[in-house]
Design a protein around this motif. Structure first.
Motif, PDB file in Angstrom:
ATOM      1  N   GLU A   1     -75.662  -0.532 -14.523  1.00 43.77           N
ATOM      2  CA  GLU A   1     -74.697   0.256 -13.669  1.00 43.77           C
ATOM      3  C   GLU A   1     -74.758   1.730 -14.519  1.00 43.77           C
ATOM      4  O   GLU A   1     -74.723   2.867 -13.864  1.00 43.77           O
ATOM      5  N   ARG A   2     -74.688   1.709 -15.861  1.00 39.45           N
ATOM      6  CA  ARG A   2     -74.890   3.148 -16.581  1.00 39.45           C
ATOM      7  C   ARG A   2     -76.169   3.647 -16.101  1.00 39.45           C
ATOM      8  O   ARG A   2     -76.350   4.732 -15.997  1.00 39.45           O
ATOM      9  N   ALA A   3     -77.256   2.890 -16.168  1.00 36.61           N
ATOM     10  CA  ALA A   3     -78.753   3.486 -16.104  1.00 36.61           C
ATOM     11  C   ALA A   3     -78.820   3.833 -14.380  1.00 36.61           C
ATOM     12  O   ALA A   3     -79.405   5.067 -14.552  1.00 36.61           O
ATOM     13  N   ALA A   4     -78.095   3.138 -13.541  1.00 35.76           N
ATOM     14  CA  ALA A   4     -78.094   3.640 -12.328  1.00 35.76           C
ATOM     15  C   ALA A   4     -77.391   5.190 -12.127  1.00 35.76           C
ATOM     16  O   ALA A   4     -77.879   6.039 -11.619  1.00 35.76           O
ATOM     17  N   ALA A   5     -76.298   5.221 -12.930  1.00 33.54           N
ATOM     18  CA  ALA A   5     -75.376   6.248 -12.929  1.00 33.54           C
ATOM     19  C   ALA A   5     -76.334   7.734 -13.580  1.00 33.54           C
ATOM     20  O   ALA A   5     -76.338   8.725 -13.055  1.00 33.54           O
ATOM     21  N   GLU A   6     -77.034   7.053 -14.697  1.00 35.34           N
ATOM     22  CA  GLU A   6     -77.821   8.409 -15.238  1.00 35.34           C
ATOM     23  C   GLU A   6     -78.971   8.647 -14.252  1.00 35.34           C
ATOM     24  O   GLU A   6     -79.256   9.966 -14.350  1.00 35.34           O
ATOM     25  N   ARG A   7     -79.650   7.853 -13.701  1.00 35.43           N
ATOM     26  CA  ARG A   7     -80.686   8.067 -12.662  1.00 35.43           C
ATOM     27  C   ARG A   7     -80.170   9.098 -11.538  1.00 35.43           C
ATOM     28  O   ARG A   7     -80.631   9.896 -11.229  1.00 35.43           O
ATOM     29  N   ARG A   8     -78.921   8.829 -11.029  1.00 37.12           N
ATOM     30  CA  ARG A   8     -78.311   9.370  -9.934  1.00 37.12           C
ATOM     31  C   ARG A   8     -78.189  11.106 -10.501  1.00 37.12           C
ATOM     32  O   ARG A   8     -78.364  12.027  -9.705  1.00 37.12           O
ATOM     33  N   LEU A   9     -77.311  10.915 -11.882  1.00 37.45           N
ATOM     34  CA  LEU A   9     -77.081  12.260 -12.306  1.00 37.45           C
ATOM     35  C   LEU A   9     -78.403  13.131 -12.600  1.00 37.45           C
ATOM     36  O   LEU A   9     -78.389  14.244 -12.530  1.00 37.45           O
ATOM     37  N   ALA A  10     -79.451  12.565 -13.082  1.00 33.49           N
ATOM     38  CA  ALA A  10     -80.764  13.383 -13.166  1.00 33.49           C
ATOM     39  C   ALA A  10     -81.295  13.753 -11.949  1.00 33.49           C
ATOM     40  O   ALA A  10     -81.694  15.017 -11.911  1.00 33.49           O
ATOM     41  N   HIS A  11     -81.120  12.957 -11.062  1.00 32.45           N
ATOM     42  CA  HIS A  11     -81.669  13.439  -9.673  1.00 32.45           C
ATOM     43  C   HIS A  11     -80.912  14.671  -8.972  1.00 32.45           C
ATOM     44  O   HIS A  11     -81.115  15.622  -8.610  1.00 32.45           O
ATOM     45  N   GLU A  12     -79.659  14.590  -9.323  1.00 29.93           N
ATOM     46  CA  GLU A  12     -78.664  15.348  -9.067  1.00 29.93           C
ATOM     47  C   GLU A  12     -78.722  16.916  -9.528  1.00 29.93           C
ATOM     48  O   GLU A  12     -78.832  17.976  -8.963  1.00 29.93           O
ATOM     49  N   LYS A  13     -78.951  16.647 -10.925  1.00 25.30           N
ATOM     50  CA  LYS A  13     -78.961  17.884 -11.678  1.00 25.30           C
ATOM     51  C   LYS A  13     -80.321  18.567 -11.370  1.00 25.30           C
ATOM     52  O   LYS A  13     -80.439  19.888 -11.271  1.00 25.30           O
ATOM     53  N   ARG A  14     -81.389  17.871 -11.114  1.00 22.70           N
ATOM     54  CA  ARG A  14     -82.400  18.403 -10.682  1.00 22.70           C
ATOM     55  C   ARG A  14     -82.249  19.314  -9.305  1.00 22.70           C
ATOM     56  O   ARG A  14     -82.932  20.395  -9.158  1.00 22.70           O
ATOM     57  N   GLN A  15     -81.744  18.550  -8.421  1.00 19.50           N
ATOM     58  CA  GLN A  15     -81.530  19.616  -7.174  1.00 19.50           C
ATOM     59  C   GLN A  15     -80.670  20.515  -7.297  1.00 19.50           C
ATOM     60  O   GLN A  15     -80.561  21.510  -6.545  1.00 19.50           O
ATOM     61  N   TRP A  16     -79.709  20.582  -8.140  1.00 16.60           N
ATOM     62  CA  TRP A  16     -78.567  21.589  -8.276  1.00 16.60           C
ATOM     63  C   TRP A  16     -79.016  22.643  -9.340  1.00 16.60           C
ATOM     64  O   TRP A  16     -77.996  23.041  -9.953  1.00 16.60           O
ATOM     65  N   GLY A  17     -80.090  22.632  -9.942  1.00 16.93           N
ATOM     66  CA  GLY A  17     -80.655  23.597 -11.018  1.00 16.93           C
ATOM     67  C   GLY A  17     -80.274  23.306 -12.385  1.00 16.93           C
ATOM     68  O   GLY A  17     -79.823  24.213 -13.029  1.00 16.93           O
ATOM     69  N   GLY A  18     -79.869  21.853 -12.532  1.00 15.20           N
ATOM     70  CA  GLY A  18     -79.458  21.572 -13.959  1.00 15.20           C
ATOM     71  C   GLY A  18     -78.070  21.362 -14.164  1.00 15.20           C
ATOM     72  O   GLY A  18     -77.769  21.088 -15.226  1.00 15.20           O
ATOM     73  N   GLN A  19     -77.394  21.936 -13.029  1.00 15.17           N
ATOM     74  CA  GLN A  19     -75.898  21.927 -13.431  1.00 15.17           C
ATOM     75  C   GLN A  19     -75.200  21.082 -12.096  1.00 15.17           C
ATOM     76  O   GLN A  19     -75.439  21.247 -11.301  1.00 15.17           O
TER      77      GLN A  19
END
Length: 468
Positions: free
Chosen positions: A193-211
């Motif tokens: 679950e932590r790994a999945a959350a980290e993947r979602r966060l990495a994808h989201e930060k990439r879409q939103w300019g790192g923030q």
């Protein structure tokens, strides 16, 4: 008695398994024999059996029998051990190494006693590999019958290789308790679950300019996703600016969009801008979008301008997370068994694919540039005013038409009606939510500016208050 398996099976790395866990990939060598005094048949992992063979690689004789009660032990078998086993599902199978083949055993979900017998095990171990044209070396018998759990035991042992595996089993620590297994499963689930959350966060930060976006940006809806593709930093700045600055940004974007499209001198559009400036609702025809698009198409003061499509910058490629060793079924089996994994089989790629067709291939060039297409909400309502010409007689026959298919990204040279791109900025700026009004108006203005949208974005950013 029934025999679900009788004949020869292929073994690799001196092992074959019985598996019943639909979510499992077979036991590891150490865990399969944990706490046992007998080798050859590892039953410490619930729902699985590890069956050792003398032959390293090749075909061995193998029979599986299911009895109603304990069968007598044939003294011709040189090696024999017994363990207890309970399937975890009604789908038990004899499975080759790495799942290369499997034979269903049709065992019930009940307690069984298992007897594993061998002949010629030392000869198989000494020869190591058997080729298809060579005579058989070793054979095995696996028997099941209903019985309550009991300790494992050795019924017969004659070969050095069997003695080695018995000694290996005795050197293993005891298996984890049910509570320890449950805790390990819980920790593994939490880690995933932590790994999945980290993947979602990495994808989201990439879409939103790192923030990561604020909750307001997550909830705002509208065209925030479209605008963030062009300038995520500007989206965050608009979010942080506050309602008053957001409303001013919406009005500025609407004015800039209408100005670049030549609409500020069109009477009813100028009235709409004036209403926005005064904080009043938009006047007709803005209260009816179909009437608004018709007014835009029929007003002779609306200029005939086109603009190329605004293309957002490409995002850097998302770096995949490193795959941990042994996370695929084959790698996991190899890693846990302490053996090298097989090389992946090359895919049959067949013929090289033909090059993708391009939009407009084999379509003759028009004699004159056609009017800009109407896109967006107006496309289903309006048609461009046709230039005057000779009347065309109606035909009762089917009308021919042409279909163009775009493969890949749309052609950036495609021209669109600039007034139709600009007008939604007024509708967006009138939204009661100041954040959504600013984002939607700026996004519409980006479409109105087309290939020159960086100029617009710089002007919008310069008008925002500086962030502390």
């Amino acid at each position: 008695m029934r025999r679900p398996v009788a004949g020869e099976v292929h073994v690799h790395y001196g092992q074959i398994h019985v598996e019943s866990d639909p979510d499992g990939f077979g036991p590891g060598l150490a865990e399969a024999f944990a706490g046992q005094g007998a080798g050859l048949c590892g039953a410490a992992v619930p729902g699985a059996l590890w069956l050792s063979t003398g032959l390293h690689t090749g075909n061995v004789g193998f029979t599986v029998e299911v009895h109603d009660q304990a069968p007598p032990l044939d003294p011709s078998w040189e090696e024999a051990v017994e363990v207890s086993f309970r399937p975890l599902s009604d789908d038990s199978s004899l499975v080759q190494w790495a799942g290369e083949a499997a034979w269903p055993l049709d065992l019930e979900e009940t307690d069984y006693r298992v007897r594993y017998c061998a002949k010629g095990m030392e000869a198989g171990h000494r020869e190591d590999t058997r080729l298809s044209e060579e005579p058989p070396l070793d054979e095995y018998l696996l028997q099941f019958w209903p019985a309550p759990p009991a300790p494992d035991r050795i019924l017969g042992q004659t070969s050095e290789i069997a003695a080695y595996w018995h000694g290996h089993a005795r050197r293993q620590p005891p298996p984890p308790t049910p509570a320890e297994r449950a805790e390990a499963a819980r920790q593994a689930r939490l880690a995933e679950e932590r790994a999945a959350a980290e993947r979602r966060l990495a994808h989201e930060k990439r879409q939103w300019g790192g923030q990561p976006p604020s909750q307001a940006l997550r909830d705002v809806g509208g065209n925030v996703r479209g605008l963030v593709a062009f300038d995520p930093g500007l989206v965050h700045a608009i979010d942080a600016a506050g309602p008053e600055a957001q409303r001013a940004t919406a009005l500025l974007a609407a004015r800039l969009a209408c100005s670049t499209a030549g609409l500020t001198e069109v009477g009813w559009i100028a009235e709409g801008l004036t209403a926005l400036t005064g904080g009043r609702p938009l006047p007709p025809p803005f209260d009816d979008t179909e009437e608004m698009w018709r007014a835009l198409a029929s007003d002779p003061d609306v200029p005939d301008r086109t603009v190329a499509r605004a293309v957002p910058p490409r995002l850097p490629p998302l770096q995949p997370l490193t795959r941990a060793e042994g996370t695929t079924p084959v790698l996991r089996l190899a890693t846990r068994a302490g053996v090298p994994a097989p090389a992946p089989r090359p895919r049959d790629r067949g013929r090289a694919p033909a090059p993708a067709p391009r939009a407009g291939d084999e379509v003759p060039a028009p004699r004159r540039r056609p009017p800009a297409p109407i896109v967006g909400p107006a496309a289903g309502v309006l048609k461009w005013r046709a230039a005057p010409g000779p009347p065309v007689p109606e035909s009762r026959e089917a009308t021919s038409y042409e279909v163009r298919v775009t493969i890949g990204e749309p052609d950036p040279s495609l021209r669109m009606s600039q007034p139709h791109m600009a007008l939604p900025a007024l509708l967006g700026a009138a939204d009661p939510d100041p954040l959504r009004a600013a984002l939607d108006a700026v996004f519409a203005a980006v479409a109105a500016y087309g290939e020159d949208h960086p100029t617009l974005l710089r002007e919008i950013r310069s008008a925002l208050p500086e962030r502390p």
